[in-house]
Structure formats: structure tokens, C-alpha cells
Design an enzyme around this catalytic site. Structure first.
Site, short mmCIF file in Angstrom:
data_model
loop_
_atom_site.label_atom_id
_atom_site.label_comp_id
_atom_site.label_asym_id
_atom_site.label_seq_id
_atom_site.Cartn_x
_atom_site.Cartn_y
_atom_site.Cartn_z
N SER A 7 0.84 -1.20 0.00
CA SER A 7 0.00 0.00 0.00
C SER A 7 0.88 1.25 0.00
O SER A 7 2.05 1.20 0.37
CB SER A 7 -0.93 -0.02 1.21
OG SER A 7 -0.21 -0.30 2.39
N GLU A 9 1.02 5.48 1.00
CA GLU A 9 0.40 6.54 1.79
C GLU A 9 0.78 7.90 1.21
O GLU A 9 1.93 8.15 0.89
CB GLU A 9 0.90 6.44 3.24
CG GLU A 9 0.38 7.56 4.13
CD GLU A 9 0.77 7.35 5.60
OE1 GLU A 9 0.62 6.21 6.11
OE2 GLU A 9 1.22 8.33 6.21
N ASP A 100 -1.44 13.22 15.77
CA ASP A 100 -0.42 14.05 16.41
C ASP A 100 -1.12 15.22 17.06
O ASP A 100 -2.12 15.71 16.55
CB ASP A 100 0.59 14.54 15.36
CG ASP A 100 1.55 13.43 14.98
OD1 ASP A 100 1.92 12.64 15.87
OD2 ASP A 100 1.92 13.36 13.79
N PHE A 207 12.27 14.71 11.48
CA PHE A 207 11.02 13.99 11.62
C PHE A 207 11.19 12.77 12.52
O PHE A 207 10.33 12.46 13.35
CB PHE A 207 10.50 13.60 10.22
CG PHE A 207 9.09 13.13 10.26
CD1 PHE A 207 8.08 13.95 10.77
CD2 PHE A 207 8.75 11.86 9.82
CE1 PHE A 207 6.77 13.50 10.84
CE2 PHE A 207 7.44 11.41 9.87
CZ PHE A 207 6.45 12.24 10.40
N HIS A 257 3.99 -1.00 3.60
CA HIS A 257 3.20 0.23 3.42
C HIS A 257 4.20 1.37 3.24
O HIS A 257 4.98 1.68 4.14
CB HIS A 257 2.33 0.46 4.67
CG HIS A 257 1.53 1.72 4.65
ND1 HIS A 257 0.30 1.84 4.02
CD2 HIS A 257 1.76 2.94 5.21
CE1 HIS A 257 -0.18 3.06 4.18
NE2 HIS A 257 0.68 3.75 4.90
P1 FAD Z 1 -2.78 5.82 20.57
O1 FAD Z 1 -3.00 4.42 20.15
O2 FAD Z 1 -3.85 6.50 21.35
O3 FAD Z 1 -1.40 5.84 21.39
C1 FAD Z 1 -0.77 7.04 21.81
C2 FAD Z 1 0.00 6.79 23.13
O4 FAD Z 1 -0.93 6.56 24.19
C3 FAD Z 1 0.90 5.55 23.12
O5 FAD Z 1 1.98 5.82 23.96
C4 FAD Z 1 0.02 4.46 23.70
O6 FAD Z 1 0.75 3.41 24.31
C5 FAD Z 1 -0.79 5.24 24.73
N1 FAD Z 1 -2.17 4.71 24.86
C6 FAD Z 1 -2.94 4.19 23.88
N2 FAD Z 1 -4.15 3.85 24.35
C7 FAD Z 1 -4.15 4.20 25.66
C8 FAD Z 1 -5.14 4.14 26.68
N3 FAD Z 1 -6.35 3.63 26.43
N4 FAD Z 1 -4.81 4.60 27.92
C9 FAD Z 1 -3.58 5.10 28.18
N5 FAD Z 1 -2.60 5.18 27.24
C10 FAD Z 1 -2.89 4.75 26.00
N6 FAD Z 1 -0.78 11.44 12.76
C11 FAD Z 1 -1.63 12.36 12.25
O7 FAD Z 1 -1.85 13.41 12.87
N7 FAD Z 1 -2.25 12.16 11.04
C12 FAD Z 1 -2.07 11.02 10.32
O8 FAD Z 1 -2.66 10.85 9.25
C13 FAD Z 1 -1.19 10.01 10.85
N8 FAD Z 1 -1.00 8.84 10.20
C14 FAD Z 1 -0.23 7.86 10.76
C15 FAD Z 1 -0.09 6.63 10.12
C16 FAD Z 1 0.68 5.63 10.68
C17 FAD Z 1 0.79 4.29 9.96
C18 FAD Z 1 1.37 5.84 11.90
C19 FAD Z 1 2.23 4.77 12.51
C20 FAD Z 1 1.25 7.06 12.55
C21 FAD Z 1 0.45 8.09 12.01
N9 FAD Z 1 0.28 9.32 12.64
C22 FAD Z 1 -0.56 10.27 12.10
C23 FAD Z 1 0.97 9.61 13.90
C24 FAD Z 1 0.10 9.27 15.12
O9 FAD Z 1 -1.09 10.00 15.11
C25 FAD Z 1 0.91 9.61 16.36
O10 FAD Z 1 1.97 8.68 16.49
C26 FAD Z 1 0.14 9.76 17.64
O11 FAD Z 1 1.00 10.35 18.61
C27 FAD Z 1 -0.40 8.44 18.22
O12 FAD Z 1 -1.46 7.98 17.51
P2 FAD Z 1 -2.05 6.52 17.82
O13 FAD Z 1 -3.24 6.35 17.01
O14 FAD Z 1 -1.01 5.50 17.78
O15 FAD Z 1 -2.48 6.77 19.38
#
Ligand code: FAD
Length: 277
Positions: A7, A9, A100, A207, A257
Site C-alpha cells: 500500500s 500513503e 499528532d 522527523f 506500506h
Molecule cells: P494511541 O494508540 O492513542 O497511542 C498514543 C499513546 O498513548 C501511546 O503511547 C500508547 O501506548 C498510549 N495509549 C494508547 N491507548 C491508551 C489508553 N487507552 N490509555 C492510556 N494510554 C494509552 N498522525 C496524524 O496526525 N495524522 C495522520 O494521518 C497520521 N498517520 C499515521 C499513520 C501511521 C501508519 C502511523 C504509525 C502514525 C500516524 N500518525 C498520524 C501519527 C500518530 O497520530 C501519532 O503517532 C500519535 O502520537 C499516536 O497515535 P495513535 O493512534 O497510535 O495513538
């Protein structure tokens, strides 16, 4: 042999020119017949329109398009609207993220973590969407321990995620170790390595320090010595990343990806090195 998932991105466009650049990259990469292409969502949903526009325009083509979706400070109604728009356009896959944190945007949030978004999408749209979530073989910068990383990653899968895409890395052992730990914890979904082609030394350093991706010392030293010679840096970067991809595929990674950054060439170069059909 099971089918590998490849895929691409794209980064969400903020201007018409950026949208044209994204489309140009897509038209060059699409003939490779990726499993899907995704479009990012700016921090806190700051590129909401750009993401939507790119997804809707490209959804009429042959390749499934997958928007990234995060919640920022959006009310549930706004998330519902977006899901509805995507469903009506035939979109059936999305990447659910916390996102983020944008600087300067504070306030009350509807949700705190990505597992809640996955849960919400499942609750409101059932099994319509294939949901990807993010995974961090080198551990998310906010995670305190490896155990908590696995625990919260599992929470996203338990909430209904179908597969995961990793943050990029240049040390494949971190991926293998993470995958083993997930299996041990009972997480069985495909975890697809995220691949960042190397095109620019300073940008990569900046980054990587933000997102917690480690540049191994040997790689850093080599890239640094080539930083003023763009062509050599790109050629060297393509060789290094291609070797890593080959190792990942040889050790049963379910696919790759590519973070294209809306440039076709760096991804094409790796693709050709790997002789992927
Ligand atoms: P989460 O899964 O919520 O995790 C964030 C942190 O909180 C981690 O340390 C985790 O261990 C902890 N955590 C998770 N769940 C809980 C809980 N229930 N209670 C307590 N702690 C918890 N960012 C953007 O802004 N836009 C994008 O389009 C984007 N695309 C991405 C695509 C990929 C493939 C990846 C790997 C990252 C992308 N990011 C993007 C970055 C991402 O949004 C950041 O890394 C963000 O800081 C964490 O997102 P997450 O969904 O992993 O969060």
C-alpha cells in the site's frame, strides 16, 4: 503463499497545487496495483478538507482509498458526518488514529486514545470499514514501557481493528521483536511495516526525532557524509531501504506500506529493486 499487502500513503494536501502533486504521484504509483492507498489527516484534523477531497476524487479509480481519521477536538457529530460521507463514496477502509497533537490547540476532547475511535467506528458503522491502526516497533515516544505499548496496541485490536501499519524504522529486528511480543500477547492481526524512503538527511533527522524512529549510527554517519550530494544520498538510501524490505519479506512480513510523501520516484526505486510485480 498468502498474498502480500502493498500500500501507498500520501500526505494530505493543504492547497490545490499540493493536491495536484499528490494526484501526479498516485497516477505513477497506481499501475503497481497496490492493495489500497491512504491519505493522512493533518494534526488535529487540520487538513480535513484536503484529506476528504483527495479521497473522494481518487475513489472513483480502481484502487481502494483509505482516509486516515483522528478526532482532535471534533465533536462526535463531525466524525459521524465524515464517516457518512466516506461510506456514501464507497470507501470501506480507514486508518484510525489518535493523531499528532497540534501545537496551540488545546481544549476538551471527545476521546483520548485511538482505541476509543476504533470502538466508536465499530459501534456506529458495524463491520462496514476495514480498520487499520498504528503500531510502534520502536515504541511510541509517550509510552513508558514495552509492556504498556503492547497492552494499548492490543486494546485497539480488541476494540475492532483488523490490521496495523507500523511507524517507520530502519532496524528490522525491532519489527520482528515487536511482532513476536504481539503474538505472545494474543494479537494475531497482520502488522504491516511502514517504509520511509530516504531522500533528505536533515528532514529525516528532524522527523525521526519527533516520531521516535531511530536512525542507526552507521546509517546516520553514511547519510551525513552524503548530505550535500542528493543523487548519491538517494541511491544509497534506496539500497539500504530495499535490503531492509527484502529482509522483512523474507521473514514473513505480511506486506509493506510505503510513506510516499507524495513523490513517486523514491518508492518506485525500492519497488523495482525488490522486483515486486
Ligand atoms: P494511541 O494508540 O492513542 O497511542 C498514543 C499513546 O498513548 C501511546 O503511547 C500508547 O501506548 C498510549 N495509549 C494508547 N491507548 C491508551 C489508553 N487507552 N490509555 C492510556 N494510554 C494509552 N498522525 C496524524 O496526525 N495524522 C495522520 O494521518 C497520521 N498517520 C499515521 C499513520 C501511521 C501508519 C502511523 C504509525 C502514525 C500516524 N500518525 C498520524 C501519527 C500518530 O497520530 C501519532 O503517532 C500519535 O502520537 C499516536 O497515535 P495513535 O493512534 O497510535 O495513538
Amino acid at each position: 503463499m498468502t498474498e502480500r499487502l502493498f500500500s501507498f500513503e500520501y500526505s494530505a494536501p493543504r492547497t490545490n497545487e499540493a493536491l495536484e502533486k499528490l494526484k501526479k504521484a498516485h497516477y505513477r504509483l497506481n499501475p503497481l496495483k497496490p492493495h489500497f492507498c491512504s491519505v493522512t489527516y493533518g494534526a488535529g484534523g487540520s487538513t480535513k478538507e484536503g484529506t476528504q477531497q483527495a479521497i473522494l476524487e481518487l475513489s472513483s479509480g480502481s484502487t481502494p482509498m483509505a482516509p486516515h481519521l483522528s478526532f482532535g477536538n471534533d465533536p462526535l457529530l463531525a466524525i459521524d458526518e465524515l464517516l457518512k460521507t466516506y461510506r456514501s463514496a464507497g470507501v470501506s477502509r480507514l486508518v484510525a488514529l489518535r493523531g499528532d497533537q497540534p501545537s496551540g490547540i488545546l481544549g476538551r476532547k471527545t476521546m483520548t486514545h485511538a482505541n476509543e475511535l476504533v470502538n466508536y467506528v465499530r459501534e456506529t458503522t458495524g463491520d462496514h470499514f476495514h480498520i487499520d491502526v498504528a503500531a510502534y516497533p520502536e515504541i511510541h515516544p509517550e509510552s513508558e514501557t514495552v509492556d504498556s505499548e503492547i497492552h494499548y496496541f492490543k486494546a485497539k485490536v480488541d476494540a475492532g481493528a483488523d490490521s496495523a501499519i507500523t511507524q517507520y524504522f530502519y532496524n528490522p529486528d525491532s519489527y520482528f521483536r515487536f511482532r513476536d511480543l504481539c503474538l505472545k500477547a494474543g494479537v494475531n492481526v497482520p502488522i504491516v511495516p511502514g517504509i520511509m524512503p530516504i531522500t533528505n538527511y536533515e528532514g529525516l533527522l528532524r522527523f525521526s526525532s519527533l516520531c521516535g524512529a531511530e536512525i542507526p549510527r552507521w546509517l546516520d554517519k553514511n547519510l551525513k557524509s552524503l548530505k550535500h550530494d542528493k543523487d548519491s544520498l538517494r541511491a544509497f538510501g534506496a539500497d539500504v531501504v530495499s535490503d531492509m524490505c527484502q529482509r522483512l519479506l523474507d521473514h514473513d512480513a505480511p506486506g509493506l506500506h510505503f510513506y510516499t510523501l507524495n513523490q513517486a520516484m523514491p518508492t518506485l526505486r525500492i519497488w523495482n529493486n525488490l522486483r515486486l510485480s
